[in-house]
Design an enzyme around this catalytic site. Structure first.
Site, PDB file in Angstrom:
ATOM      1  N   ASP A 193     -10.696   3.090   5.090  1.00 11.61           N
ATOM      2  CA  ASP A 193     -10.911   1.637   5.112  1.00 11.61           C
ATOM      3  C   ASP A 193     -12.399   1.287   5.175  1.00 11.61           C
ATOM      4  O   ASP A 193     -12.786   0.154   4.873  1.00 11.61           O
ATOM      5  CB  ASP A 193     -10.249   1.063   6.373  1.00 11.61           C
ATOM      6  CG  ASP A 193      -9.175   0.048   6.065  1.00 11.61           C
ATOM      7  OD1 ASP A 193      -9.136  -0.441   4.925  1.00 11.61           O
ATOM      8  OD2 ASP A 193      -8.397  -0.250   6.977  1.00 11.61           O
ATOM      9  N   GLN A 214      -3.981  -1.441  10.250  1.00  9.53           N
ATOM     10  CA  GLN A 214      -3.994  -2.753   9.595  1.00  9.53           C
ATOM     11  C   GLN A 214      -4.501  -3.823  10.549  1.00  9.53           C
ATOM     12  O   GLN A 214      -4.037  -3.916  11.692  1.00  9.53           O
ATOM     13  CB  GLN A 214      -2.578  -3.097   9.104  1.00  9.53           C
ATOM     14  CG  GLN A 214      -2.492  -4.382   8.302  1.00  9.53           C
ATOM     15  CD  GLN A 214      -3.185  -4.305   6.947  1.00  9.53           C
ATOM     16  OE1 GLN A 214      -3.328  -3.251   6.355  1.00  9.53           O
ATOM     17  NE2 GLN A 214      -3.610  -5.454   6.440  1.00  9.53           N
ATOM     18  N   LYS A 261       0.837  -1.205   0.000  1.00  7.57           N
ATOM     19  CA  LYS A 261       0.000   0.000   0.000  1.00  7.57           C
ATOM     20  C   LYS A 261       0.875   1.259   0.000  1.00  7.57           C
ATOM     21  O   LYS A 261       0.579   2.232  -0.689  1.00  7.57           O
ATOM     22  CB  LYS A 261      -0.927   0.000   1.228  1.00  7.57           C
ATOM     23  CG  LYS A 261      -2.019  -1.085   1.170  1.00  7.57           C
ATOM     24  CD  LYS A 261      -2.768  -1.194   2.502  1.00  7.57           C
ATOM     25  CE  LYS A 261      -3.683  -2.416   2.530  1.00  7.57           C
ATOM     26  NZ  LYS A 261      -4.357  -2.604   3.836  1.00  7.57           N
TER      27      LYS A 261
HETATM   28  N1  GUN Z   1      -6.542  -6.729   6.891  1.00  6.69           N
HETATM   29  C1  GUN Z   1      -6.913  -7.445   5.817  1.00  6.69           C
HETATM   30  N2  GUN Z   1      -7.483  -6.632   4.899  1.00  6.69           N
HETATM   31  C2  GUN Z   1      -7.465  -5.395   5.408  1.00  6.69           C
HETATM   32  C3  GUN Z   1      -7.902  -4.129   4.932  1.00  6.69           C
HETATM   33  O1  GUN Z   1      -8.447  -3.970   3.841  1.00  6.69           O
HETATM   34  N3  GUN Z   1      -7.690  -3.090   5.768  1.00  6.69           N
HETATM   35  C4  GUN Z   1      -7.108  -3.225   6.971  1.00  6.69           C
HETATM   36  N4  GUN Z   1      -6.971  -2.146   7.718  1.00  6.69           N
HETATM   37  N5  GUN Z   1      -6.700  -4.378   7.451  1.00  6.69           N
HETATM   38  C5  GUN Z   1      -6.876  -5.453   6.664  1.00  6.69           C
END
Ligand code: GUN
Length: 289
Positions: free
Chosen positions: A116, A93, A49
């Site tokens: 998110d 995350q 990311k």
């Molecule tokens: N863990 C797995 N997928 C995601 C996501 O799209 N966002 C976040 N913050 N954590 C994750």
């Protein structure tokens, strides 16, 4: 059967984001990542990311905490990001260590910076169909793929297998919303005669997190199949010792599907692209205020 190329569609989205980012200069959209602990999958997702943010001209910052961090310390950091006008998007995350309640942590993020889409406020806005509500990136990516592949959703039966906060529930809400107008069935691990339901799907979204769970006899001829699974299975022929497979038994299902997403190279790249789009949207909104 044709493949939906997630890498290609994600590149198109990212190119559009990059063009829009350039028009904002000297302002730079800024997404702030927070990672707790060293879960290998989380490390690799956040790295990806950050790299993508740089590619489209955005700022990405990262705060690392040890997995012993207290809720208070984590909240204090989120409060400072909420208060910082140069930060447009915040992403904690998941998964988090057991002592940190995920919903409470997500809800500490300002809804205006919730790129998110995991806060109670964002999900409420999604249910209310508030324009511009932040939708979680993976389901937003699914919708973008369907649109850009010319898939008609109105009046179609979309079956979502999985009810997670991150994928299943928001995917179902988006497909049901005005404009997409699908008839949606959401299944879970206790659903009776699952195959009888998945066989009715014009659009099947597999988001259960079980490798090769959707078999050939669970899909009807001509269905559009979206495979959200990213499962590591042991593979001695690989350097890493594992390979990635989806929730769909691709070899058995692909010949029946009209369109299908591969794993890897399907939904995965879209998730990152939509995060950039959400961050850009968040930044543009601060200018309009
Ligand atoms: N863990 C797995 N997928 C995601 C996501 O799209 N966002 C976040 N913050 N954590 C994750």
């Amino acid at each position: 059967m044709a493949l939906i190329d997630g890498n290609l569609i994600a590149q198109q989205v990212l190119q559009e984001v990059k063009t829009r980012v350039a028009t904002l200069a000297p302002q730079v959209p800024h997404v702030a990542f927070v990672r707790v602990g060293d879960d290998p999958a989380s490390v690799s997702y956040v790295n990806k990311k950050q790299k993508t943010a740089a590619e489209v001209g955005m700022k990405a910052s990262l705060k690392l905490f040890p997995d012993t961090v207290s809720k208070e310390e984590l909240f204090a950091h989120l409060d400072s990001l909420n208060a910082d006008d140069t930060v447009h998007g915040i992403l904690v995350q998941a998964p988090l260590p057991k002592h940190l309640p995920e919903t409470e942590v997500f809800n500490r993020i300002s809804p205006d910076k919730d790129v998110d889409g995991f806060t109670t406020a964002s999900i409420g806005r999604l249910v209310q169909e508030v324009p511009g509500a932040f939708a979680a990136c993976t389901p937003a990516g699914i919708i973008e793929m369907l649109k850009r592949s010319g898939v008609v959703t109105a009046g179609k039966h979309a079956v979502v297998v999985g009810r997670s906060l991150i994928v299943g529930k928001p995917a179902a809400l988006l497909l049901l919303a005005k404009g997409l107008d699908a008839t949606v069935t959401v299944c879970n691990s206790r659903t009776k005669d699952l195959a009888a339901i998945t066989r009715q799907a014009d659009i099947l979204v597999a988001a259960i997190g079980k490798p090769h769970f959707i078999k050939g006899d669970m899909v009807s001829e001509g269905a559009v199949v979206i495979d959200v699974g990213i499962n590591r299975i042991p593979d001695a022929t690989k350097k890493t010792g594992y390979r990635l497979v989806g929730d769909v038994d691709f070899d058995a299902v692909a010949p029946k599907a009209s369109l299908i997403t591969p794993v890897p190279g399907g939904v995965g790249p879209m998730t990152v692209a939509m995060l950039m789009k959400n961050t850009l949207d968040a930044c543009e909104r601060t200018r309009k205020k």
